[in-house]
Design an enzyme around this catalytic site. Sequence first.
Site, PDB file in Angstrom:
ATOM      1  CG  ASP A   1      -0.644   0.038   2.466  1.00  0.00           C
ATOM      2  OD1 ASP A   1       0.660   0.316   2.713  1.00  0.00           O
ATOM      3  OD2 ASP A   1      -1.255   0.043   3.227  1.00  0.00           O
TER       4      ASP A   1
ATOM      5  CG  ASP B   1      -5.676  -4.456   3.729  1.00  0.00           C
ATOM      6  OD1 ASP B   1      -5.043  -3.986   4.719  1.00  0.00           O
ATOM      7  OD2 ASP B   1      -6.314  -3.744   2.820  1.00  0.00           O
TER       8      ASP B   1
ATOM      9  CB  CYS C   1      -9.010 -25.113  12.981  1.00  0.00           C
ATOM     10  SG  CYS C   1      -7.765 -24.086  12.168  1.00  0.00           S
TER      11      CYS C   1
ATOM     12  CB  CYS D   1      -4.153 -23.580  12.122  1.00  0.00           C
ATOM     13  SG  CYS D   1      -4.575 -23.503  13.801  1.00  0.00           S
TER      14      CYS D   1
ATOM     15  CB  CYS E   1      -6.501 -26.429  15.673  1.00  0.00           C
ATOM     16  SG  CYS E   1      -7.222 -24.806  16.121  1.00  0.00           S
TER      17      CYS E   1
ATOM     18  CG  HIS F   1      -7.294 -20.420  15.183  1.00  0.00           C
ATOM     19  ND1 HIS F   1      -7.629 -21.960  14.932  1.00  0.00           N
ATOM     20  CD2 HIS F   1      -8.216 -19.656  15.830  1.00  0.00           C
ATOM     21  CE1 HIS F   1      -8.889 -21.678  15.074  1.00  0.00           C
ATOM     22  NE2 HIS F   1      -9.349 -20.458  15.570  1.00  0.00           N
TER      23      HIS F   1
HETATM   24 ZN   LIG Z   1      -6.665 -23.431  14.266  1.00  0.00          ZN
END
Ligand SMILES: [Zn+2]
Length: 361
Positions: free
Chosen positions: A90, A261, A299, A301, A304, A330
């Site tokens: 930006d 964003d 999830c 990720c 998790c 996460h």
């Molecule tokens: Zn997660």
Amino acid sequence: MSNLNFKLLKKDGNARAGVLVINNKEVLTPTFMPVATKGALKSTPHELLDKTSVLLANTYHLYLRPGAETINELGGLHKFMNWDRVILTDSGGFQGWSLPTKKVSDGIQFKNVYDGSKFLMTPEISIKTQNLLGSDIAMIFDYVVDIDAEDHLQNEAIDTTQEWAKIARETHNNNQQALFGIIQGGLVKKLREKSALSMINLDFDGYALGGLALGESRQERKDIVKFTSSFLPIDKPRYVMGLGDTLGLVDLIAEGIDMFDCVWPARLARHGKLITGNTYINIKNKKFSSDSEPIYKSCPCFTCKNYSKGFLKHLLNNEKTSAWLYLTIHNLIQTEIMLDEARQSILESDFENFKKRYINE
Ligand SMILES: [Zn+2]
């Protein structure tokens, strides 16, 4: 001419699914771009964001430290921050609104946030800086005013942004880098129309709607985005700057926005508020002290897969920096997953059902 190519694959209502390709890198849209202001996410290595296609970095901050020349000497922004996927920079225009500044005839007079000294950012400097940084997508230097500023001030923002957009076009000199225009005009339809039409005249690679997420209501934002989008060419990407909360994203995907964003999911995580599908939990809640489950069972990720809510709550109380890292990953991955789901639903003409899962109204 830039080498950005955008293909609209499918529309469901106004919602759009597309593919943006630049420098042989593919971005599936709609897409969410986490904010790596100074070249890194706050407290979190971006290498852990395996679902992210685009990171946003900030020209104002990188211009001041370490400086675009230094980054250029170190091989450009991608090499500098070790991110070979897409980077959008930006322009510093938003900092002209969010930081104490003074508008002068050829740019914005800033106070350096690091040492208090004064410096001038002009549309030329912003574009030359972005050319040197070597991001894939650069933004024109725009002039932002309050969302509820009077019409004559909104008009000044449009005219100034337009004048600076022309300068950006003339200055821009990097055929590996796309350049996006920015539409201003607050919540006033005739001003958004004027700004959109004159920006389109300059034929940019994509169009952003600026000056939003600055305090307007959800309905006001939806209305003005819907109205303004109706003027935009269908074969160019559309980007709403600074928006990243779940409701806001769903609302504007529904209006055909392709790119977003925001620092919001990351900031939320640092406050212990964690996205679980269409709702949130607050990890600070006492009941999680002895909870052996992950934040959100489905999830994928890193956090998790490896940690319990009990452990993460303990970290947030006693080892903040590590907690921020795990919690931020996460929330960013949950946001990317939501956008993937949105995209899939558009491709399957099932966007209305997707929307119902996230908005109860
Ligand atoms: Zn997660």
